[in-house]
Design a protein around this motif. Sequence first.
Motif, PDB file in Angstrom:
ATOM      1  N   ILE A   4       4.146  -1.534 -10.475  1.00 46.59           N
ATOM      2  CA  ILE A   4       3.398  -1.148  -9.279  1.00 46.59           C
ATOM      3  C   ILE A   4       2.649   0.153  -9.535  1.00 46.59           C
ATOM      4  O   ILE A   4       1.474   0.290  -9.172  1.00 46.59           O
ATOM      5  CB  ILE A   4       4.341  -1.030  -8.061  1.00 46.59           C
ATOM      6  N   LEU A   8      -1.366   0.511  -9.412  1.00 48.08           N
ATOM      7  CA  LEU A   8      -2.071   1.462  -8.550  1.00 48.08           C
ATOM      8  C   LEU A   8      -3.031   2.336  -9.344  1.00 48.08           C
ATOM      9  O   LEU A   8      -4.130   2.643  -8.881  1.00 48.08           O
ATOM     10  CB  LEU A   8      -1.070   2.328  -7.779  1.00 48.08           C
ATOM     11  N   TYR A  34      -3.737  -5.551  -9.232  1.00 46.92           N
ATOM     12  CA  TYR A  34      -2.997  -6.359  -8.247  1.00 46.92           C
ATOM     13  C   TYR A  34      -2.043  -7.340  -8.925  1.00 46.92           C
ATOM     14  O   TYR A  34      -0.975  -7.632  -8.386  1.00 46.92           O
ATOM     15  CB  TYR A  34      -3.955  -7.081  -7.304  1.00 46.92           C
ATOM     16  N   ILE A  37       0.919  -5.253  -9.655  1.00 50.49           N
ATOM     17  CA  ILE A  37       1.661  -5.004  -8.410  1.00 50.49           C
ATOM     18  C   ILE A  37       2.448  -6.244  -8.019  1.00 50.49           C
ATOM     19  O   ILE A  37       3.603  -6.157  -7.607  1.00 50.49           O
ATOM     20  CB  ILE A  37       0.700  -4.568  -7.280  1.00 50.49           C
TER      21      ILE A  37
END
Length: 188
Positions: A4, A8, A34, A37
């Motif tokens: 994650i 980001l 993404y 993530i």
Amino acid sequence: MVNIFWGLILIFFNPNLNFLDLGVIDYLCNILGYALIRSGIRVMEKQYSGASKIQPYVLFMIIHSVVFFLLSVFGYSPVHLPLNIDWAIITVIGLGFMMAGMFMVFVIIGMLIKVVEEDENSFVSVKKLKTICAGMMVIFTLAAVSYFLFQAVPGVSLTLTAILLILKGVFLFEFYRGFVREREVVRL
């Protein structure tokens, strides 16, 4: 949480300060970000029960990023379409979807923070992250409004975008401190 964090970083990566100057590289970074993530949330689901609620939003943003990536590759990005009568409605709708996509990262971050905050076994304090995320949402909204309403004063949007970039850096630092580094210390 490491995935994650790296996701980001890729999503927040935008080396220029022009609010809507997004191109092929930006959308490619968003797709990869993404995807990271999404894989991080899959790992997170083992510890946090509410993490699965975030998956549809992240999947939507992967699709959103792919669509805008393809539009940029073929020269149909809403930013580069002419604002004449024929394209005006399509351009405005496209800009709306683009802006919604840019804002969604903050919604996803807010959902991640809420999932961690609601878990009684969580050892991470998310108070700073919540405050910074709220600040990023406000600054993003102000930058968007100033970009469209105050074109005569271009420094306003540029300044707010620079502030947003700084807040993103602070958020990443705090996220790393709270989730990535602390988790490594706990493992030792």
